[in-house]
Design a protein around this motif. Structure first.
Motif, PDB file in Angstrom:
ATOM      1  N   UNK A  17      44.886  27.803  45.760  1.00  0.00           N
ATOM      2  CA  UNK A  17      45.647  28.682  44.919  1.00  0.00           C
ATOM      3  C   UNK A  17      45.023  30.097  45.098  1.00  0.00           C
ATOM      4  N   UNK A  18      43.752  30.131  44.887  1.00  0.00           N
ATOM      5  CA  UNK A  18      43.197  31.402  44.864  1.00  0.00           C
ATOM      6  C   UNK A  18      43.377  32.156  45.955  1.00  0.00           C
TER       7      UNK A  18
ATOM      8  N   UNK B 144      47.371  41.092  36.892  1.00  0.00           N
ATOM      9  CA  UNK B 144      46.174  40.113  36.457  1.00  0.00           C
ATOM     10  C   UNK B 144      46.846  38.736  36.294  1.00  0.00           C
ATOM     11  N   UNK B 145      46.392  37.798  37.505  1.00  0.00           N
ATOM     12  CA  UNK B 145      47.128  36.573  37.562  1.00  0.00           C
ATOM     13  C   UNK B 145      46.005  35.629  36.716  1.00  0.00           C
ATOM     14  N   UNK B 146      46.475  34.920  35.658  1.00  0.00           N
ATOM     15  CA  UNK B 146      45.704  34.019  35.001  1.00  0.00           C
ATOM     16  C   UNK B 146      46.143  32.280  35.176  1.00  0.00           C
ATOM     17  N   UNK B 147      47.010  32.158  36.234  1.00  0.00           N
ATOM     18  CA  UNK B 147      47.490  30.707  36.627  1.00  0.00           C
ATOM     19  C   UNK B 147      46.472  29.894  36.590  1.00  0.00           C
ATOM     20  N   UNK B 148      45.280  30.401  37.164  1.00  0.00           N
ATOM     21  CA  UNK B 148      43.840  29.262  37.323  1.00  0.00           C
ATOM     22  C   UNK B 148      43.082  28.894  36.037  1.00  0.00           C
ATOM     23  N   UNK B 149      43.474  30.100  35.017  1.00  0.00           N
ATOM     24  CA  UNK B 149      42.837  29.955  33.969  1.00  0.00           C
ATOM     25  C   UNK B 149      43.810  29.270  32.555  1.00  0.00           C
ATOM     26  N   UNK B 150      44.729  30.094  32.058  1.00  0.00           N
ATOM     27  CA  UNK B 150      45.624  30.107  31.082  1.00  0.00           C
ATOM     28  C   UNK B 150      46.667  28.953  31.642  1.00  0.00           C
TER      29      UNK B 150
ATOM     30  N   UNK C 189      32.780  33.881  45.800  1.00  0.00           N
ATOM     31  CA  UNK C 189      32.342  33.799  47.151  1.00  0.00           C
ATOM     32  C   UNK C 189      33.324  33.853  48.168  1.00  0.00           C
ATOM     33  N   UNK C 190      34.239  33.076  48.216  1.00  0.00           N
ATOM     34  CA  UNK C 190      35.031  33.006  49.196  1.00  0.00           C
ATOM     35  C   UNK C 190      36.511  33.543  49.276  1.00  0.00           C
ATOM     36  N   UNK C 191      36.726  33.738  48.249  1.00  0.00           N
ATOM     37  CA  UNK C 191      37.952  34.635  47.781  1.00  0.00           C
ATOM     38  C   UNK C 191      37.715  36.338  47.403  1.00  0.00           C
ATOM     39  N   UNK C 192      36.810  36.221  46.747  1.00  0.00           N
ATOM     40  CA  UNK C 192      36.311  37.742  45.936  1.00  0.00           C
ATOM     41  C   UNK C 192      35.389  38.360  47.137  1.00  0.00           C
TER      42      UNK C 192
ATOM     43  N   UNK D 147      42.121  38.137  39.805  1.00  0.00           N
ATOM     44  CA  UNK D 147      42.466  36.531  39.505  1.00  0.00           C
ATOM     45  C   UNK D 147      41.285  36.238  38.604  1.00  0.00           C
ATOM     46  N   UNK D 148      41.897  35.714  37.439  1.00  0.00           N
ATOM     47  CA  UNK D 148      41.086  35.104  36.555  1.00  0.00           C
ATOM     48  C   UNK D 148      40.966  33.585  36.853  1.00  0.00           C
TER      49      UNK D 148
END
Length: 522
Positions: free
Chosen positions: A31-32, A8-14, A63-66, A43-44
């Motif tokens: 990044x996503x 679980x990657x939380x780079x874009x949140x935490x 929409x575009x990555x998920x 991805x968080x």
């Protein structure tokens, strides 16, 4: 038995909570997309209730990555209806959306942060999960500050929210307080009870690095039954950061017999992901950082270089190619020994040096290394040429290499918001070359002027500058990466004048290109 660990990657949140690391929508999306190439499982994408901008970024990522079923997209909510609605409305466009909510379980959080009783907080959590389950089937519940919580209350909370429908239980070491043996024991006890309660529910951990033990605690959790790990690229995050994804994944790969587990992460994308995150967030990776630091696969000690040249596994437990690098880097410095210098010379085609010739060249190498700090291949050509011109000018194998390399003589850079410009004076062999150029900024103008002299189609990919000393005479270290004909070249330079250091680094890169592509065949 080998089992899969969910990443679980939380780079874009935490990770984005680091001061100054805020990304715009397009940067988050980039990044996503790279995280998807890295093949993380989840991805968080952000905290949509925090701002309209973050909501829209999470929505675009969904929409575009998920848009495929090989990646789960989630976002964070507090255990309140409005936050849960924001998460749902932003991630619902993904093929596999997940609602993630967090609520504290430690006495400090329950009593001092919320000012409520434990039973009240437990009820709030249960109701939040029940509501989230009406929106989506997959819900993660994080017991914030779990490592400082009363165990029986922590378990009561987990038991209640699982019965309410939570499909993932996340156990955070929110302030990096735990130590590996203690945290491993906590996860062991929770895993034992959770698997007896509902063996379909995943047990997850989220470790912070306040005491430098985030990776160690995460790995201890894996050994004790954790199914999922929450990490960030380069270990960025709140305060001292989070468990570094690359460290956790490569530890599992390298010591697979110990952990008996694997991930789906494409490790060859680790360096690309690290560099992208570092560049977009403006967060430099410390040079000695495990796996992704500049020096992680660089060797300058003569003893180490000698050992590596004899057997790679003498000082290398991970091949650089596993994480997306080309190969190990033997950095030629004043600490390099004869074996490393001879190896470098032989790679350049100087295979028939006598002992006397080599010793003379090695002495010249040490003199230059003391003055220049790091010696490049083009420097070796010049050293060899100078040696033979002094000691054996009739040598038939000697080529006049120095006439192909560039050398900085002088520069002038004018920096202003209206008309940034630069002028450079350089030497190629005995020829003096001059050029002036304008650019979008002083570095752009400087590099445009140098490129005009060299007449090479070079693309600047990365530019980093750091201070390596203090005071009025502080040294600035510039590191750049350029691309030429699809190949990447990295070069560095250090000087008290950062413009001069920038120019020297660029010229070092150009001379590396000359060595690879433009020198006459020996």
């Amino acid at each position: 038995m080998t089992r899969k660990i969910w990443v679980f990657d939380t780079t874009l949140r935490d990770g984005e909570q680091v001061p100054g690391a805020k990304l715009n929508l397009y940067e988050k999306l980039e990044v996503a997309q790279q995280l998807k190439k890295l093949q993380v499982d989840i991805i968080e994408a952000g905290f949509p209730a925090s701002s309209t901008g973050d909501f829209n970024a999470v929505k675009e990522i969904a929409k575009k990555v998920g848009n495929t079923d090989d990646i789960i997209i989630t976002a964070l909510a507090r255990a309140v209806k409005s936050d849960i609605d924001s998460v749902f409305n932003s991630i619902k466009y993904a093929e596999k959306p997940l609602i993630h909510m967090v609520l504290g379980t430690s006495d400090i959080h329950v009593e001092k942060k919320f000012g409520k009783s434990k039973s009240q907080i437990l009820d709030i959590g249960v109701e939040a999960v029940k509501y989230a389950k009406t929106l989506l089937p997959d819900v993660q519940y994080s017991t914030e500050d779990a490592s400082r919580s009363d165990f029986e209350y922590l378990w009561s909370t987990i038991e209640a929210v699982v019965k309410a429908g939570a499909t993932i239980i996340n156990v955070p070491d929110t302030v990096g307080y735990a130590e590996p043996e203690e945290f491993g024991h906590l996860i062991y006890k929770l895993n034992d009870r959770l698997k007896n309660l509902n063996d379909k529910v995943l047990l997850s951990v989220h470790c912070h690095n306040d005491l430098g033990m985030a990776t160690a605690n995460t790995l201890a959790a894996i050994k004790n039954g954790a199914d999922k790990v929450e990490c960030t690229i380069n270990g960025i995050g709140e305060r001292a950061g989070n468990a570094a994804l690359e460290e956790v994944v490569m530890s599992m790969n390298t010591r697979s017999a110990i952990y008996q587990a694997y991930t789906n992460v494409n490790t060859k994308e680790i360096m690309n992901t690290s560099r992208l995150v570092s560049s977009l967030m403006g967060l430099d990776v410390q040079v000695n950082k495990a796996i992704t630091g500049d020096n992680a696969f660089a060797h300058s000690s003569g003893i180490h270089q000698d050992g590596l040249l004899k057997s790679r596994d003498a000082y290398e437990i991970i091949s650089p190619t596993e994480v997306g690098l080309e190969d190990m880097e033997l950095v030629l410095t004043a600490r390099s020994g004869r074996h490393a210098v001879r190896n470098a010379l032989e790679k350049l085609g100087f295979n028939h040096l006598t002992e006397t010739q080599f010793e003379g060249i090695f002495t010249a190498f040490l003199e230059l290394a003391d003055a220049k700090k790091e010696v490049y291949n083009h420097d070796l050509y010049v050293i060899v040429e100078n040696y033979f011109s002094k000691h054996d000018s009739t040598n038939q194998d000697l080529t006049n290499y120095s006439e192909h390399f560039y050398e900085l003589i002088d520069l002038q850079v004018i920096s202003n918001p209206i008309f940034p410009s630069a002028s450079v004076k350089m030497k190629k062999g005995n020829i003096i070359l001059k050029s002036s150029s304008v650019g979008s900024g002083p570095i752009d103008a400087l590099y445009s002027a140098i490129s005009e002299i060299c007449d090479l189609d070079i693309k600047l990919i990365e530019y980093n500058i750091n201070s390596v000393s203090r005071g009025k005479e502080a040294l600035g270290k510039v590191k750049i990466q350029v691309e030429y004909k699809g190949e990447k070249y990295t070069a560095k330079a250090t000087d008290t004048d950062i413009m001069k250091a920038s120019a020297l680094a660029y010229i070092n890169a150009i001379n590396s290109i000359v060595v690879e592509h433009l020198l006459p065949v020996k």
